[in-house]
Design a protein around this motif. Sequence first.
Motif, short mmCIF file in Angstrom:
data_model
loop_
_atom_site.label_atom_id
_atom_site.label_comp_id
_atom_site.label_asym_id
_atom_site.label_seq_id
_atom_site.Cartn_x
_atom_site.Cartn_y
_atom_site.Cartn_z
N LEU A 47 -11.26 47.29 -4.71
CA LEU A 47 -9.82 47.44 -4.47
C LEU A 47 -8.99 46.76 -5.56
O LEU A 47 -7.87 47.18 -5.84
CB LEU A 47 -9.46 46.87 -3.10
CG LEU A 47 -10.11 47.57 -1.90
CD1 LEU A 47 -9.65 46.94 -0.61
CD2 LEU A 47 -9.81 49.05 -1.91
N ALA A 48 -9.55 45.73 -6.17
CA ALA A 48 -8.79 45.03 -7.21
C ALA A 48 -8.74 45.82 -8.50
O ALA A 48 -7.91 45.55 -9.37
CB ALA A 48 -9.41 43.66 -7.46
N ALA A 49 -9.62 46.82 -8.62
CA ALA A 49 -9.70 47.58 -9.87
C ALA A 49 -9.17 49.01 -9.73
O ALA A 49 -9.37 49.83 -10.63
CB ALA A 49 -11.15 47.63 -10.36
N LEU A 50 -8.50 49.31 -8.63
CA LEU A 50 -7.96 50.66 -8.44
C LEU A 50 -6.96 51.00 -9.54
O LEU A 50 -6.13 50.16 -9.92
CB LEU A 50 -7.29 50.78 -7.07
CG LEU A 50 -8.20 50.72 -5.84
CD1 LEU A 50 -7.37 50.75 -4.57
CD2 LEU A 50 -9.21 51.85 -5.86
N LYS A 51 -7.02 52.19 -10.04
CA LYS A 51 -6.11 52.64 -11.09
C LYS A 51 -4.82 53.19 -10.49
O LYS A 51 -4.74 53.51 -9.31
CB LYS A 51 -6.78 53.74 -11.92
CG LYS A 51 -8.14 53.36 -12.49
CD LYS A 51 -8.03 52.26 -13.53
CE LYS A 51 -9.40 51.99 -14.15
NZ LYS A 51 -9.34 50.90 -15.16
N SER B 209 5.42 59.33 15.13
CA SER B 209 5.99 59.65 13.82
C SER B 209 6.33 58.42 13.00
O SER B 209 6.29 58.45 11.76
CB SER B 209 7.25 60.51 14.00
OG SER B 209 8.20 59.84 14.80
N ASP B 210 6.64 57.31 13.68
CA ASP B 210 7.00 56.09 12.96
C ASP B 210 5.81 55.14 12.97
O ASP B 210 5.72 54.22 13.78
CB ASP B 210 8.23 55.43 13.60
CG ASP B 210 8.68 54.20 12.85
OD1 ASP B 210 8.46 54.14 11.61
OD2 ASP B 210 9.24 53.28 13.47
N ASN B 211 4.85 55.39 12.06
CA ASN B 211 3.69 54.49 12.00
C ASN B 211 3.54 53.93 10.59
O ASN B 211 4.16 54.41 9.64
CB ASN B 211 2.42 55.22 12.45
CG ASN B 211 2.06 56.39 11.56
OD1 ASN B 211 1.72 56.21 10.39
ND2 ASN B 211 2.11 57.61 12.10
N ALA B 212 2.71 52.91 10.46
CA ALA B 212 2.59 52.19 9.19
C ALA B 212 2.12 53.10 8.07
O ALA B 212 2.58 52.99 6.92
CB ALA B 212 1.63 51.02 9.36
N VAL C 239 -2.99 51.79 5.20
CA VAL C 239 -2.54 50.43 4.87
C VAL C 239 -3.65 49.43 5.19
O VAL C 239 -4.15 49.37 6.32
CB VAL C 239 -1.28 50.07 5.66
CG1 VAL C 239 -0.82 48.65 5.34
CG2 VAL C 239 -0.17 51.08 5.38
N GLN C 240 -4.05 48.65 4.19
CA GLN C 240 -5.09 47.65 4.42
C GLN C 240 -4.62 46.64 5.45
O GLN C 240 -3.49 46.16 5.43
CB GLN C 240 -5.47 46.94 3.13
CG GLN C 240 -6.65 45.99 3.28
CD GLN C 240 -7.13 45.40 1.96
OE1 GLN C 240 -6.56 45.68 0.91
NE2 GLN C 240 -8.16 44.56 2.01
N VAL D 125 -16.87 47.76 1.38
CA VAL D 125 -16.73 49.11 1.93
C VAL D 125 -15.50 49.15 2.83
O VAL D 125 -15.39 48.37 3.79
CB VAL D 125 -17.97 49.51 2.75
CG1 VAL D 125 -17.77 50.87 3.41
CG2 VAL D 125 -19.20 49.52 1.85
N PRO D 126 -14.53 50.05 2.56
CA PRO D 126 -13.38 50.19 3.45
C PRO D 126 -13.80 50.83 4.76
O PRO D 126 -14.50 51.84 4.77
CB PRO D 126 -12.42 51.09 2.67
CG PRO D 126 -13.30 51.85 1.73
CD PRO D 126 -14.45 50.96 1.40
N VAL D 127 -13.38 50.24 5.87
CA VAL D 127 -13.75 50.72 7.20
C VAL D 127 -12.48 50.89 8.02
O VAL D 127 -11.69 49.95 8.17
CB VAL D 127 -14.70 49.72 7.91
CG1 VAL D 127 -15.07 50.23 9.30
CG2 VAL D 127 -15.95 49.50 7.07
#
Length: 569
Positions: free
Chosen positions: A94-98, A124-127, A439-440, A450-452
């Motif tokens: 995540l720190a190296a995302l372009k 409709s109004d979510n993060a 959103v993390q 790994v994003p979960v």
Amino acid sequence: MTPNAASATSAPGRRGSPSRRSFLASTAVAAAAVAGGMPLLSACGASDSGSGGGTSGGKGETKLLPTYVANNVVTPDIPAKNGSAIGFTGKTDLAALKTSVPKKLGKGGKVTIMSPFWGSPPKSDNAYYRAMNDMIGVDVVWQNQDGNTYDQKLGAVLASSDVPDVVVVPSWNMGGKIPTAIINKFADLGPYLSGDKVKDYPNLAAIPTDAWRRCIIGGRLRGLPQPAPYVTGIVPFYRKDIFDKQGYHVPRSADEFTALCKEITDARAKRWACMDMKWTAFQIFGVLSGSEKPLGWNLVDGKMINRIETEEYLEALEWTRKLFAAGYVHPDALMGKNAPDPGPKFAAGEFLIYPNNISQWWSRTAEQAAQNPSYRIWGMDIFGHDGGDPRLWAEQPAGIFAFVNKKASESVIRDVLAVANVTAAPYGTKEYMATNYGVQGADYTVRNGVPVKTTQGNNEVLNAYVMVASPAATEAHPDFPDVARAQVEWQQRMGAFTRKSSFYGQMISEPDRYTDLGNDFEQLEDDITRGRKKISDMQQAVSDWKSKGGDRLRDWYKKLLDENGTAAG
């Protein structure tokens, strides 16, 4: 990419996630995905006594296509080859995302989007929605509709005067009067995207040309595509862990497959070799694709031939029938399309082989990882029925499209393209991560790189922004990178044996009078393979099909090809 590393289910429509194509890659329903749908369009080309029909996307319309400019923001671990997806085999840093969209292109306007949704739509109004809209600079308002009945809603909306700014149309919903409505209701995007104009939107410029060709409808560039590999998406899966343990060898011919089935099957022990292998049979016998009506036609020695007229088609049905007759097929398959989900009994070892969408390579792996660590689902290479190389046929290179209301102002169109330029960002970018994970902290967490997805993410980050436009087809599973590599490498091996039939890459609308001509063939196929009907019944059905319109339809397709050419190359 699989947008959810925690769940084995996900939104339909993404090539790397469980897809509606899994259930629609069949003749009468005509969707594939693996393999998808019934993309019927447009208003130019051959006619049939005023009954509509035509084509777009032939070679004569290349001037309408956006200029292709490769995106070098991120380099895939496995480049595309032979019609495959691109692949990524590492974990997500995540720190190296372009960054692929350095500044907001949206001008703060409001855009309404109607799209199919499978499941319960989020508030409709979510993060997720808020973060995406802020990133893009556009206030997107979603009008989610039930994906299972979307064709009904679509028809009603397009027949009205109240059409949203953007309407998403999967290819399998493009039957009936929808093609004409698309031409009449939606804007020409050529002034914004054709040729070098697309360079204002670099991520859209990196979408493969063949996917854009499918967006040429009624002689205009009207859609924004979700690209897909053109290699077949239907894989003959098998339990590699059990094969290895028992010493079974992956077959390389139809006879070897049958012999293996005999070796595996022991009905008293509740163990059968396979499920219904019809889709694989069509592949190993070289039958033209049944995933979309136009793909079932091909010019052979100057004559237009339909898949149902070929000896290979009958041979595939007869081979499948013999598997059923010998008792090698799991009893659930006798139920046909209403059979239960094969996953649990495949995991239990009740059968060891079944064909399905390539997305299940990841989803079955993910769902069994915790409780069954020895479980290993793998894909067989497709073989020629006689033990030689297979002869495979290409699928369409895009299957879901977003269209912009013809009444939309230039500012609204520009805002829609700003949305699409973000959602088409490649894997490994901040924009891709936001589009597919949200959103993390709220929608996903990171475990061991790994994003979960969280429960909130599973409920909110699906069936949304990915439906507007997508990058080049991508396989990336940071939780199971070996699966991503295997998927892409399988596609590349199978792609080496894949040919493009005459109407590959085009949008075709058959004349209305032929709409129902082939509706009964899938049921007849299943009746034959299950022993309820005979091959001679299929031969009679094909004869009836010819006399009831098949021969006239053949002439129509031949004229279409003569006038418009082929995009197959």
